[in-house]
Write a protein that holds these residues in place. Structure first.
Motif, mmCIF file in Angstrom:
data_model
loop_
_atom_site.group_PDB
_atom_site.id
_atom_site.type_symbol
_atom_site.label_atom_id
_atom_site.label_comp_id
_atom_site.label_asym_id
_atom_site.label_seq_id
_atom_site.Cartn_x
_atom_site.Cartn_y
_atom_site.Cartn_z
ATOM 1 N N PRO A 201 6.997 15.988 -9.929
ATOM 2 C CA PRO A 201 5.930 15.314 -10.684
ATOM 3 C C PRO A 201 5.904 13.805 -10.438
ATOM 4 N N LEU A 202 4.690 13.256 -10.416
ATOM 5 C CA LEU A 202 4.489 11.837 -10.206
ATOM 6 C C LEU A 202 3.786 11.221 -11.410
ATOM 7 N N ARG A 203 4.176 10.006 -11.749
ATOM 8 C CA ARG A 203 3.494 9.280 -12.829
ATOM 9 C C ARG A 203 2.158 8.735 -12.349
ATOM 10 N N ASP A 204 2.157 8.146 -11.168
ATOM 11 C CA ASP A 204 0.972 7.491 -10.619
ATOM 12 C C ASP A 204 0.905 7.814 -9.128
ATOM 13 N N PRO A 205 0.293 8.938 -8.757
ATOM 14 C CA PRO A 205 0.277 9.372 -7.353
ATOM 15 C C PRO A 205 -0.279 8.324 -6.387
ATOM 16 N N TRP A 206 -1.379 7.660 -6.776
ATOM 17 C CA TRP A 206 -1.980 6.680 -5.870
ATOM 18 C C TRP A 206 -1.040 5.501 -5.634
ATOM 19 N N GLN A 207 -0.465 4.957 -6.690
ATOM 20 C CA GLN A 207 0.441 3.816 -6.538
ATOM 21 C C GLN A 207 1.687 4.218 -5.767
ATOM 22 N N PHE A 208 2.193 5.416 -6.029
ATOM 23 C CA PHE A 208 3.362 5.910 -5.293
ATOM 24 C C PHE A 208 3.046 5.998 -3.805
ATOM 25 N N ALA A 209 1.887 6.539 -3.479
ATOM 26 C CA ALA A 209 1.482 6.655 -2.074
ATOM 27 C C ALA A 209 1.359 5.268 -1.439
ATOM 28 N N LYS A 210 0.767 4.308 -2.157
ATOM 29 C CA LYS A 210 0.628 2.961 -1.608
ATOM 30 C C LYS A 210 1.980 2.275 -1.447
ATOM 31 N N ASP A 211 2.897 2.511 -2.380
ATOM 32 C CA ASP A 211 4.236 1.931 -2.256
ATOM 33 C C ASP A 211 4.937 2.444 -1.006
ATOM 34 N N LEU A 212 4.798 3.736 -0.742
ATOM 35 C CA LEU A 212 5.424 4.298 0.448
ATOM 36 C C LEU A 212 4.700 3.847 1.715
ATOM 37 N N GLU A 213 3.386 3.731 1.633
ATOM 38 C CA GLU A 213 2.623 3.308 2.820
ATOM 39 C C GLU A 213 3.083 1.947 3.315
ATOM 40 N N SER A 214 3.419 1.071 2.381
ATOM 41 C CA SER A 214 3.846 -0.278 2.765
ATOM 42 C C SER A 214 5.337 -0.345 3.104
ATOM 43 N N SER A 215 6.041 0.769 2.936
ATOM 44 C CA SER A 215 7.496 0.758 3.108
ATOM 45 C C SER A 215 7.983 1.550 4.306
ATOM 46 N N CYS A 216 7.129 2.421 4.855
ATOM 47 C CA CYS A 216 7.593 3.294 5.933
ATOM 48 C C CYS A 216 6.473 3.511 6.953
ATOM 49 N N ASP A 217 6.857 4.031 8.108
ATOM 50 C CA ASP A 217 5.889 4.294 9.171
ATOM 51 C C ASP A 217 5.131 5.593 8.950
ATOM 52 N N ARG A 218 5.779 6.528 8.283
ATOM 53 C CA ARG A 218 5.196 7.860 8.159
ATOM 54 C C ARG A 218 5.743 8.519 6.902
ATOM 55 N N VAL A 219 5.043 9.548 6.410
ATOM 56 C CA VAL A 219 5.514 10.310 5.261
ATOM 57 C C VAL A 219 5.369 11.793 5.569
ATOM 58 N N ILE A 220 6.289 12.597 5.056
ATOM 59 C CA ILE A 220 6.207 14.055 5.155
ATOM 60 C C ILE A 220 6.284 14.614 3.746
ATOM 61 N N LEU A 221 5.284 15.401 3.372
ATOM 62 C CA LEU A 221 5.265 16.023 2.050
ATOM 63 C C LEU A 221 5.566 17.505 2.175
ATOM 64 N N ASP A 222 6.327 18.018 1.216
ATOM 65 C CA ASP A 222 6.657 19.438 1.207
ATOM 66 C C ASP A 222 6.726 19.914 -0.247
ATOM 67 N N HIS A 223 6.658 21.209 -0.421
ATOM 68 C CA HIS A 223 6.731 21.832 -1.740
ATOM 69 C C HIS A 223 7.663 23.014 -1.625
ATOM 70 N N TYR A 224 8.385 23.312 -2.679
ATOM 71 C CA TYR A 224 9.324 24.432 -2.594
ATOM 72 C C TYR A 224 8.620 25.747 -2.287
ATOM 73 N N LEU A 225 7.346 25.860 -2.616
ATOM 74 C CA LEU A 225 6.607 27.075 -2.297
ATOM 75 C C LEU A 225 6.393 27.227 -0.793
ATOM 76 N N LEU A 226 6.522 26.110 -0.063
ATOM 77 C CA LEU A 226 6.344 26.137 1.387
ATOM 78 C C LEU A 226 7.657 26.023 2.145
ATOM 79 N N GLY A 227 8.551 25.193 1.647
ATOM 80 C CA GLY A 227 9.671 24.786 2.490
ATOM 81 C C GLY A 227 11.063 25.114 2.029
ATOM 82 N N ASP A 228 11.252 26.063 1.110
ATOM 83 C CA ASP A 228 12.630 26.329 0.683
ATOM 84 C C ASP A 228 13.310 27.400 1.531
ATOM 85 N N GLY A 229 12.662 27.774 2.647
ATOM 86 C CA GLY A 229 13.287 28.712 3.569
ATOM 87 C C GLY A 229 13.099 30.162 3.214
#
Length: 287
Positions: A201-229
């Motif tokens: 869960p995120l408090r502020d998805p847009w601000q979180f995304a912008k914080d990461l955008e300014s901090s890294c070259d790339r982002v990878i999103l995953d969900h346990y429904l997709l990526g828990d093997g």
């Protein structure tokens, strides 16, 4: 926490399954996890690996591998310096199962010693996947290694909540400290990737995304429904974790509809869909 040394005959393990399309090998210098009693330990996919558990409780042990340098040398030389035939590619994901920077790394230096030996035996590419900001401590050797191979530093930041409500465990390292580590590494010229995996869960998805955008070259999103093997997150569904999210008022975050909504927000915030990867395809595209 019981910490013990265990022998290691091989350290370059052929990949398959989730990482099989992008990497030739994985490396895990530890078995078990010293972060197992924190928030990430509650959902960690490795806690269902019976080979690693051997009847032990996740978060109660850390096995430290011995002989890993000799193993890497011999395996590397067979692949890259064969007596006959052509050299084979080495694309490494470290670590696929166990955190490469547990608190004990400060003294055991398994990860640092391996990175130092890679300066004389570099892989073609290396992704370091960690949940902690401690990777910054190895910045000097990382700067040398990036000149010898394709190097990506992945740091998991799965939520912007400083803490989720009880009974969720606290973070091992705050989200802000991990974002700051991404900033530091990127400012030094290293390729950095934030892995929002699994999305919590995120408090502020847009601000979180912008914080990461300014901090890294790339982002990878995953969900346990997709990526828990397991199909449709079957492993995670067998635990109390999804129900805890529901009980805490976060039911929508247990759905792929919400996940895809967040992916859309990140693509807009990053202004370039190529900077936003999703689940298996996103991880494997790093090579």
């Amino acid at each position: 926490m019981k910490v013990q040394e265990i022998p290691c005959r091989t350290i370059l393990n052929p990949t398959g399954g989730f990482l099989g399309k992008g990497f030739t090998h994985s490396i895990n210098l530890y078995r078990g996890c010293a972060l197992g009693n924190t928030l990430c330990g509650m959902y960690c996919y490795a806690q269902w690996n019976s080979f690693h558990l051997q009847g032990r409780r996740w978060g109660s042990f850390l096995d430290v591998k011995e002989g890993f340098l000799d193993a890497y040398h011999s395996q590397y030389d067979r692949l890259k310096r064969p007596k006959s035939g052509e050299a084979k590619p080495i694309h490494i994901f470290m670590s696929s199962v166990t955190e490469p920077y547990p608190p004990q790394e400060r003294t055991t230096r398994r990860t640092r010693r391996l990175l130092e030996t890679m300066l004389t035996r570099p892989p073609d590419s290396l992704v370091i996947q960690t949940h902690t900001p401690l990777v910054v401590n190895d910045l000097p050797v990382l700067l040398k290694l990036r000149k010898l191979c394709r190097l990506h530093i992945n740091i998991t930041v799965e939520t912007d909540f400083p803490a989720l409500p009880k009974p969720f465990q606290p973070h091992a390292h705050s989200p802000e400290s991990r974002i700051q580590a991404l900033r530091t590494l990127r400012a030094s010229g290293l390729h950095t990737v934030a892995t929002v995996s699994p999305l919590l869960p995120l408090r502020d998805p847009w601000q979180f995304a912008k914080d990461l955008e300014s901090s890294c070259d790339r982002v990878i999103l995953d969900h346990y429904l997709l990526g828990d093997g397991s199909p449709e997150g079957a492993r995670t569904k067998q635990t109390v974790f999804p129900q805890l999210l529901i009980d805490a008022g976060f039911e929508e975050w247990t759905t792929l509809d919400k996940f895809h909504e967040i992916v859309g927000i990140f693509k807009e915030a990053f202004c370039d869909a190529n900077r936003v990867g999703v689940s298996q395809e996103g991880f494997n595209s790093e090579c």
